[in-house]
Design a protein around this motif. Structure first.
Motif: not given
Lengths: 385, 189
Positions: B19-26, B138-145
């Motif tokens: 999740a941290g990586i996806l947010l940083a990538e975005a 796997f809630a971490s990607t989901t919670i990015l919303g």
């Protein structure tokens, strides 16, 4: 192309762009991902290389030596306990003058068992004859892996190179990294052609034969001369990298606001970034301070440190390791190269960040501030908690 | 944009590091500067995992753990009390919690833990959404919303680009659906 990479991925991209031909490595935290990335590149056909599976780090280095003796470009990675286990063949690789490049995410050494970064075990490899370049962020790791092959393979040098960077703090820290284009890297780093130590069935030769005292000492003297030659090569390699890619890292010693500084903090690795932030804060308060990051630990930046020592009043050396019974090894080496100057600055030693203990801007401010007001010779090294 | 510091409290297996990586990538793909890194205890599932993500429009010069977060994301409510999730919160900090609990009750509970101090609290049933959309908790990607809705650091489009850059093609659609659902169902006090 800007990509979000951690230091381990950056190292593997560097090795890939360098067109590494043989990779061998054993899993060890926090270095395992480097080989994992390279295996994926090989499987996907993005890197024309062979991965050789070893049974441990000792064998890893022996495999790398054999591969290098066939004239291949060889890359590996290890850390901590793995590096300690590899200690014996590290001497073989350097004595054999084999231009192997190894990524080393710095991690503490047991006991107590600890997964987090410091420089204890990597500093303990200082006498093996390997060049040691220390990086402070993922971009520098990628760029230095490419530079490392040019340095190692230079006919004036022919020594293996460790590309060191702090485990976790850099190795598992994702940040934006520019991946240079392959054709530019190819132009910067030509293919390796081994002249000095090639195993060729048509021209049989013995490598690693016994030597008498005179021959042994002559070989060791040649290694010292190669390290000396490496000083200029490291600087020009970094400068030519800047010309082509627009980035450079200070060659041997990366200096920040040192031109007019009265007090300079000397250290290695990622702590330099926090040190620069601390220096900027103190500069705003009127204190003339600077930061000198030792990028090349071996060869040691004698000349650069002496030139700095002639200008400044005091130096704070922050070690991420300690030599029990001596103190900070970096501080003792800085003192050694500054001795004999007509006007030597006081050198104050600090030990910090062992086992990943945090080194904050506040810690480094404290070190710089205390040195700015200190008078008289340094007593024993202080520990920053 | 001044630097935003996000601290994630999850457990091994939640996907918190991702999740941290996806947010940083975005953030990087949106032209911002970002850094993210994990701090594990023992390497095993279920063990508390901390992730520290920094996003800024200018240079970032810090690599240490985040002690005074602007945003705290809690993947497992048990970590609210035992995981140090409330440590170092500032008056304007945002607390995003993965829970099935009603927002009113949750806010009251958080206020109690913080001795009545008001805080922006966001509740989202990320695990419930993940089970439905991903077939696994796997809630971490989901919670990015919910994270991007509450903070506005990046938009849904940037997260979508990050998912496509980082996850296998087969996972794109269902993750993006889960993220969108969390985005629109997150409740804020």
């Amino acid at each position: 192309m800007l990509r979000l990479l951690d230091g381990n991925a950056a190292a593997s991209y560097g090795a890939k762009l360098a067109r590494t031909q043989i990779v061998s490595a054993t899993p060890i935290t926090p270095a395992s991902e480097i080989a994992e990335h390279l295996i994926r590149f090989i499987e996907a056909g993005e890197l024309r290389a062979e991965f050789v599976v070893p049974e441990g780090e000792h064998s890893t280095m022996v495999i790398c030596m054999g591969a290098s003796m066939t004239g291949a470009r060889v890359f590996t990675a290890t850390a901590s306990q793995g590096l300690a286990y590899m200690h014996e063949p590290l001497h073989f690789a350097a004595g054999g003058r084999l231009p192997i490049v190894m990524a080393v995410p710095n991690r503490s050494i047991a006991l107590p068992w600890c997964n987090y970064p410091d420089h204890q075990i990597v500093v303990a490899q200082r006498d093996t004859g390997w060049i040691q370049l220390h990086c402070e962020n993922a971009q520098e790791v990628l760029d230095t892996c490419i530079q490392a092959f040019r340095i190692a393979e230079d006919p004036r040098v022919l020594l293996p190179v460790m590309v060191c960077f702090d485990g976790w703090t850099v190795s598992l820290h994702h940040e934006g990294v520019d991946i240079p284009p392959q054709d530019e890297v190819d132009a910067y780093l030509p293919a390796y052609t081994s002249q000095h130590c090639v195993l060729d069935p048509d021209k049989p030769k013995t490598v690693g034969a016994g030597a008498d005292a005179l021959l042994y000492m002559q070989y060791r003297r040649q290694m010292e001369e190669a390290m000396d030659a490496a000083r200029a090569v490291i600087k020009t390699t970094d400068e030519e990298f800047r010309v082509r890619f627009g980035r450079s890292y200070g060659g041997m010693l990366d200096q920040y606001r040192c031109e007019d500084a009265a007090v300079v903090l000397v250290g290695m690795g990622a702590l330099a970034e926090a040190a620069r932030a601390a220096a900027d804060e103190l500069r705003l308060e009127g204190a003339p301070v600077g930061v000198a990051r030792i990028r090349s630990y071996r060869p040691f930046p004698h000349a650069e440190l002496r030139a700095l020592g002639e200008r400044v009043e005091a130096i704070a050396v922050v070690d991420r390791s300690s030599s029990p019974g001596l103190g900070g090894p970096l501080a003792s080496e800085v003192r050694a190269v500054l001795s004999g100057l007509p006007r030597s600055p006081q050198v104050y030693g600090f030990v910090a960040g062992l086992g990943g203990h945090e080194i904050s801007v506040a810690h480094l401010r404290k070190a710089l501030s205390s040195v700015s007001i200190a008078t008289g010779p340094a007593s024993e090294d202080q520990w920053l908690w | 944009m001044k630097m935003t510091e996000i601290r994630w409290h999850g457990r091994g297996g939640h996907g918190t590091v991702t999740a941290g990586i996806l947010l940083a990538e975005a953030a990087v793909q949106s032209g911002l500067v970002a850094r993210t890194f994990p701090n594990f205890g023992p390497f095993r599932r279920g063990n508390p995992v901390l992730v520290f993500t920094r996003v800024s429009s200018g240079p970032i010069r810090e690599r240490g753990p985040i002690k005074a977060p602007d945003v705290v994301v809690v993947m497992d409510k048990a970590l609210l009390i035992n995981g140090g999730a409330l440590d170092g919160l500032k008056a304007e900090s945002v607390l995003i919690i993965n829970t099935t609990q009603e927002l009113v009750e949750l806010s009251r509970q958080v206020a109690g833990l913080l001795s009545e101090r008001k805080l922006k609290v966001v509740a989202v049933d990320a695990t419930g959404i993940a089970i439905e959309e991903l077939g696994a908790p796997f809630a971490s990607t989901t919670i990015l919303g919910a994270v991007i809705r509450a903070t506005g650091i990046v938009d849904l489009e940037a997260i979508s680009a990050a998912v496509k850059a980082r996850l296998p093609v087969a996972d794109w659609d269902r993750n993006l659906r889960a993220i969108q659902r969390a985005h629109y169902t997150a409740r804020q006090n």
